[in-house]
Enzyme design. Structure first.
Site, mmCIF file in Angstrom:
data_model
loop_
_atom_site.group_PDB
_atom_site.id
_atom_site.type_symbol
_atom_site.label_atom_id
_atom_site.label_comp_id
_atom_site.label_asym_id
_atom_site.label_seq_id
_atom_site.Cartn_x
_atom_site.Cartn_y
_atom_site.Cartn_z
ATOM 1 N N LEU A 230 0.834 -1.198 0.000
ATOM 2 C CA LEU A 230 0.000 0.000 0.000
ATOM 3 C C LEU A 230 0.872 1.253 0.000
ATOM 4 O O LEU A 230 0.542 2.252 -0.651
ATOM 5 C CB LEU A 230 -0.932 0.012 1.213
ATOM 6 C CG LEU A 230 -1.846 1.239 1.329
ATOM 7 C CD1 LEU A 230 -2.789 1.325 0.127
ATOM 8 C CD2 LEU A 230 -2.643 1.202 2.622
ATOM 9 N N TYR A 231 1.971 1.207 0.718
ATOM 10 C CA TYR A 231 2.900 2.337 0.707
ATOM 11 C C TYR A 231 3.325 2.660 -0.724
ATOM 12 O O TYR A 231 3.284 3.811 -1.164
ATOM 13 C CB TYR A 231 4.126 2.016 1.566
ATOM 14 C CG TYR A 231 5.244 3.017 1.421
ATOM 15 C CD1 TYR A 231 5.119 4.314 1.916
ATOM 16 C CD2 TYR A 231 6.431 2.672 0.777
ATOM 17 C CE1 TYR A 231 6.148 5.239 1.779
ATOM 18 C CE2 TYR A 231 7.464 3.586 0.631
ATOM 19 C CZ TYR A 231 7.313 4.866 1.130
ATOM 20 O OH TYR A 231 8.321 5.776 0.986
ATOM 21 N N ALA A 232 3.722 1.624 -1.468
ATOM 22 C CA ALA A 232 4.127 1.821 -2.858
ATOM 23 C C ALA A 232 2.981 2.387 -3.685
ATOM 24 O O ALA A 232 3.176 3.262 -4.531
ATOM 25 C CB ALA A 232 4.615 0.502 -3.449
ATOM 26 N N THR A 234 0.538 4.291 -2.675
ATOM 27 C CA THR A 234 0.306 5.717 -2.393
ATOM 28 C C THR A 234 1.367 6.588 -3.058
ATOM 29 O O THR A 234 1.075 7.708 -3.486
ATOM 30 C CB THR A 234 0.288 6.000 -0.875
ATOM 31 O OG1 THR A 234 1.561 5.651 -0.291
ATOM 32 C CG2 THR A 234 -0.824 5.218 -0.182
#
Length: 419
Positions: A230-232, A234
């Protein structure tokens, strides 16, 4: 002489119910006067408190504004005035200090969240304060605060480094990533496109956008539509959002894809940092392995090299072409890899730490879980090298030696053993 009974009759009412006890009336009057007096005192105190609040608010606001203006003052010819978000963070503090030392005006913004111990962020803040950089404590999503900052200072550049970091934490608190990395970015871009004049924006994307890409080394032209976390996702969304603001509003945008930044004042959630702590404490460390027992490898990039890349991006950023939210012509849009071009396996990195710490690590080797981590990263930096001479000079062995020296100086060896 009247009898006792006749004397008593003199004090009886001529008509039942009409007799007034004068003593009781005086008591009621006294209580009423006391009550009014107390209410008056209360109102006076309340008014005084309110006026005091207004005075203090005005004083602190004025004091805050003077700190911002002073910190933003440019002290070199053709220097910049830069708003650095995430200024108390790892990369933000190094970039802020480097800009200030060369004579640029720098104003920081940070919310000092508790993703990791805020004491480290406050120590970085103290270091910056000692060097003339003022950090405003506030949230990136506070549009009013951002508007006030842009009203106070005509920023020539924005260095946007604030973000919710960490690949694995996204599985625990996904909403924090949306709040910071997407909503916060949009709030900042809204303030930037409405500013007069519009600043040039340089911001931190991430090498994580390459996701499940297996082509090596990673180039800016590679596809980035298969995020592994999810970090990637965003950060990939941020690249698309910034492109939109560039296209519609004429904001000059430069995105930087950082590759595994490490060094003094680093983030405690990073592997090299937590390994150092655990090795000194005598605790076992967990080393993940990829498919077919392959070692994970990272393109570790020393913080000073990253800071130079950030500043090089600022120096070569062209001016935005919009005014008050209206575009006058095409604006610059760039994305750069900032890495070291020399991937090192995690076991090799641990071996270097053991050498510098003079302590043998207790290791647990386990298969990599499906938590968003990727097996390797490797940066192609030819674009950044050609555009602004980006040239990393610190190898991992040298960089880890500097980190260990800082770690023991900051925490103390005995502290590290007893944490």
């Amino acid at each position: 002489m009247p009898s006792k009974s006749s004397m008593e009759e003199l004090f009886l009412p001529s008509t039942p119910g009409k007799f007034k006890d004068k003593s009781h009336h005086r008591q009621q009057h006294h209580r009423s006067a006391t009550s009014l007096f107390l209410w008056a005192l209360f109102l006076v105190a309340l008014t005084a408190a309110f006026l005091s609040f207004l005075f203090k608010d005005k004083y602190f606001r004025s004091n805050w504004e003077s700190h911002v203006r002073s910190s933003a003052q440019i002290r070199r010819h053709n220097g910049f005035s830069v708003l650095v978000t995430g200024a108390a963070g790892f990369v933000g503090s190094h970039v802020s200090l480097a800009l200030k030392k060369r004579g640029d005006g720098v104003v920081g913004l940070d919310n000092f969240n508790d993703y990791y111990n805020p004491d480290l962020k406050r120590s970085r803040r103290d270091l910056l304060t000692a060097n003339g950089v003022f950090i405003v404590e506030g949230d990136l999503n506070d549009a009013k605060l951002l508007a006030n900052l842009f009203d106070l200072v005509q920023f020539s550049h924005v260095m946007h480094l604030a973000a919710q970091a960490g690949v694995r934490y996204a599985m625990e608190n996904p909403h924090s990533y949306i709040h910071s990395n997407i909503a916060g970015l949009v709030t900042l871009l809204e303030a930037s496109k409405s500013a007069m004049p519009q600043p040039s924006v340089v911001w931190a994307s991430s090498s994580s956008v390459y996701g499940l890409n297996e082509k090596s080394p990673f180039s800016e032209s590679d596809r980035t539509d298969k995020p592994a976390s999810l970090y990637a996702a965003t950060k990939k969304a941020g690249e698309e959002i910034t492109h939109t603001y560039n296209h519609i509003y004429g904001l000059s945008i430069t995105g930087l894809r950082f590759f595994t930044v490490y060094g003094p004042w680093g983030r405690p959630d990073m592997a090299y940092f937590s390994f150092t702590r655990d090795i000194l404490e005598g605790k076992p460390i967990t080393i993940y392995r990829g498919k077919n027992h392959a070692d994970l490898a990272r393109d570790f990039t020393y913080i000073d090299d990253i800071a130079k890349g950030c500043i090089g991006s600022l120096d070569t950023a062209k001016k935005s072409t919009g005014s008050g939210g209206k575009k006058r012509g095409p604006a610059q849009f760039r994305i750069f890899n900032l890495g070291n071009t020399s991937p090192v396996t995690v076991p090799m990195m641990v071996g270097m730490l053991e050498k510098h710490l003079k302590v043998k690590a207790k290791k647990n080797l386990v298969e990599m879980p499906g938590n968003g981590d990727v097996q390797f990263t490797h940066a192609n930096i030819s674009y950044a090298r050609s555009e602004f001479g980006y040239n990393p000079t610190t190898d991992l062995q040298t960089g880890l030696k500097k980190f260990v020296k800082w770690y023991i100086s900051y925490y103390g060896y005995n502290h590290a053993k007893s944490v």
